[in-house]
Scaffold this active site. Structure first.
Site, short mmCIF file in Angstrom:
data_model
loop_
_atom_site.label_atom_id
_atom_site.label_comp_id
_atom_site.label_asym_id
_atom_site.label_seq_id
_atom_site.Cartn_x
_atom_site.Cartn_y
_atom_site.Cartn_z
N ASP A 149 -0.84 10.53 -17.16
CA ASP A 149 -0.95 11.15 -15.84
C ASP A 149 -2.31 11.83 -15.75
OD1 ASP A 149 -0.71 12.93 -13.63
OD2 ASP A 149 1.47 12.90 -13.85
N ASP A 185 0.14 17.82 -2.15
CA ASP A 185 0.00 16.61 -1.33
C ASP A 185 0.94 16.57 -0.12
OD1 ASP A 185 2.17 16.50 -3.11
OD2 ASP A 185 2.22 14.32 -3.10
N HIS A 194 6.86 14.32 -11.81
CA HIS A 194 5.94 13.46 -12.55
C HIS A 194 6.67 12.65 -13.61
CE1 HIS A 194 1.98 15.02 -11.00
NE2 HIS A 194 2.86 15.89 -10.50
N THR A 230 0.75 9.55 -9.91
CA THR A 230 2.13 9.59 -9.38
C THR A 230 2.12 9.89 -7.88
OG1 THR A 230 2.36 11.91 -9.90
CG2 THR A 230 3.12 10.37 -11.58
N TRP A 271 6.11 13.57 -2.98
CA TRP A 271 5.87 12.12 -2.87
C TRP A 271 7.07 11.29 -3.31
CZ3 TRP A 271 4.24 8.78 0.03
CH2 TRP A 271 3.95 7.48 -0.35
N1 UDP Z 1 15.82 15.07 -7.08
C1 UDP Z 1 17.06 14.80 -7.61
N2 UDP Z 1 18.09 15.61 -7.26
C2 UDP Z 1 17.96 16.65 -6.41
C3 UDP Z 1 16.69 16.90 -5.85
C4 UDP Z 1 15.64 16.08 -6.22
O1 UDP Z 1 17.24 13.84 -8.37
O2 UDP Z 1 18.96 17.34 -6.17
C5 UDP Z 1 14.69 14.20 -7.51
C6 UDP Z 1 14.18 13.36 -6.39
O3 UDP Z 1 14.95 12.17 -6.32
C7 UDP Z 1 12.73 13.15 -6.77
C8 UDP Z 1 12.37 14.40 -7.59
O4 UDP Z 1 13.59 15.03 -7.91
O5 UDP Z 1 12.61 11.98 -7.57
C9 UDP Z 1 11.52 15.39 -6.82
O6 UDP Z 1 10.23 14.90 -6.74
P1 UDP Z 1 9.30 15.18 -5.49
O7 UDP Z 1 7.99 14.52 -5.75
O8 UDP Z 1 9.97 14.79 -4.25
O9 UDP Z 1 9.17 16.76 -5.45
P2 UDP Z 1 8.71 17.87 -6.51
O10 UDP Z 1 9.95 18.28 -7.22
O11 UDP Z 1 7.69 17.25 -7.43
O12 UDP Z 1 8.17 18.94 -5.64
#
Ligand code: UDP
Length: 458
Positions: free
Chosen positions: A115, A376, A19, A137, A355
């Protein structure tokens, strides 16, 4: 020197990696368009975040408030229901003080972008008679489904399949967000996602991190109920329109970055590496982690696997050692995902379909293997496979496990088969449409300008 009449926006994300990233990216874009932005997050996040502050514009600053858990954030309390209610009680008082502080300075607040997962921020905003902009988001289709549930247009539990909602493809249970297919699971989160709509009618502006052509039908349908502005993708500009100076990364990470991946990728042939990451929150069982490891090893392809510290405990040490001695795989704690996805060596992305990750893969034209878990992610995976046709979804066996054989087969299909080539062609098309949307005169750029015009009139 900043002009006195520069508009000042408070940006208030929900405090988690997925987020924070889109809101920080949006803040950078607003800054280049002449707005002063203060991004507010929690004191706990300020203690753990790694910020690439050198690349942030001077008109973008951070400020921090307490959510009541300054030492450990959510982990300090462990119970999501308690965390959310305390965050609301303590957070809203602290937010009021913060707005008062800015309002008695040279830079009073003109607008609060929040948010909707923390929808109480809008109530605080309205107490000060400020412009309030909700920033979803997650993608429009997900918000639209929750909107249906919140307003009783889609009754839970689901009793009739497939689910038919105007603007969405026909959906089976497995395609729906976890809060729809299993409403009793994590009741506090369920309440949080549904409550996004409890006061949305009071928001002056509703922004969504998506772009029109990606979800045109659902954007049209939802716009009839609640006027929305798609302003995404909030992917660093360097990879798209290049319109925001120094905007190469997500800039803020809650994990320690490992820089070894890029050198490792240099030694791998183009399109040969499967990039594996399940985001910042998913935790697989030990059994599933083993199957993933053995599937990756058995595929014979190269792979780069992000295993953040919290997931480390679920993979046997011997397997991590086997991976590093195989010469085929590299396990890292956290990387700059955009830099990796844009590397020529990457052939596909094995993802949980968060996402941000999904959008980032679409924007960089990388085909996906989807292993959605909750929230999601199942609906994102449905679009990846059947609407955008840029990936395949793994099949889960009768024991709830994705086997090593299934993983091997998916990797081969995407890296080696004609199916994979078609996905790559489609992925390239979506990348071009994403660039078009965010570039000067594109749908998202125009919507951002609409937002700015409303701000100027406030
Ligand atoms: N991400 C990153 N490095 C990593 C793994 C993930 O920068 O090694 C970032 C990725 O680019 C994304 C975020 O972490 O912007 C993860 O968001 P996402 O909505 O995909 O998944 P969540 O962590 O919310 O489940």
């Amino acid at each position: 020197m900043e002009e006195r009449n520069t508009k000042h926006v408070l940006m208030i994300p929900y405090p988690s990696q997925g987020h924070l990233n889109p809101m920080l990216q949006f803040s950078k874009r607003l800054s280049t368009k002449g707005v002063k932005v203060t991004m507010i997050t929690t004191i706990f996040i300020s203690k753990i975040m790694h910020l690439q502050s050198l690349s942030l514009p001077s008109s973008l600053q951070f400020d921090f408030i307490s959510d009541g858990y300054d030492q450990g954030g959510f982990a300090q309390v462990g119970n999501i229901s308690t965390y959310l209610s305390q965050m609301k009680t303590i957070g809203s008082e602290n937010l009021k003080e913060l707005i008062q502080k800015y309002n008695s300075s040279n830079h009073p607040i003109d607008c609060v972008v929040y948010d909707p997962m923390i929808q109480w921020v809008l109530d605080v905003t309205k107490e000060f008679d400020l412009l309030g902009a909700a920033f979803f988001t997650q993608k429009c289709s997900v918000n639209y489904m929750y909107y249906h549930v919140y307003h009783g247009l889609l009754k839970l539990p689901i009793t009739s399949l497939p689910i038919s909602i105007e603007g969405l493809p026909l959906l089976e249970l497995k395609d729906t967000p976890s809060f729809v297919n299993d409403p009793g699971f994590y009741p506090a989160y369920y309440e949080m996602v549904m409550n996004q709509f409890s006061n949305i009618h009071k928001a002056d502006i509703v922004l969504v991190n998506s772009f029109y052509k990606l979800e045109d039908q659902v954007v049209d349908s939802m716009s009839k109920l609640c006027p929305i502005l798609t302003i995404g993708p909030t992917v660093p500009s360097f990879y798209l329109d290049k319109g925001v100076p120094n905007d190469k990364d997500n800039d803020l990470s809650l994990f320690q970055l490992d820089s070894s991946a890029i050198n490792w990728l240099k030694s791998k042939p183009a399109g040969s590496v499967t990039y594996v990451s399940f985001g910042s929150m998913v935790c697989f069982s030990m059994e599933q982690m083993k199957e993933i490891a053995l599937g990756l090893l058995g595929s014979g392809s190269n792979f780069l696997w992000v295993i953040p510290t919290m997931e480390n405990k679920n993979i046997p040490k011997e397997l991590v050692e086997e991976i590093s001695s195989s010469g085929k795989g590299l396990v890292v704690n956290w990387i700059q995902q955009l830099e990796v996805l844009s590397n020529k060596a990457i052939g596909c992305f094995f993802t949980h379909c968060g996402w941000n990750s999904t959008l980032e893969a679409l924007c960089l034209g990388v085909p996906m293997i989807a292993i959605p878990q909750w929230t999601d992610q199942p609906l994102n995976a449905k679009f990846v496979e059947d609407v955008w046709k840029v990936g395949i979804r793994v099949i889960v066996n009768e024991n709830g496990i994705v086997t090593r054989e299934e993983i091997k087969s998916c990797i081969r299909k995407v890296l080696e088969n004609d199916v994979g080539s078609e996905m790559r062609i489609n992925a390239k098309k979506w990348r071009e449409l994403a660039i078009e949307a965010i570039s000067h005169g594109g749908t998202s750029d125009n919507n951002i300008n609409d937002f700015l015009n409303k701000l100027k009139r406030s």
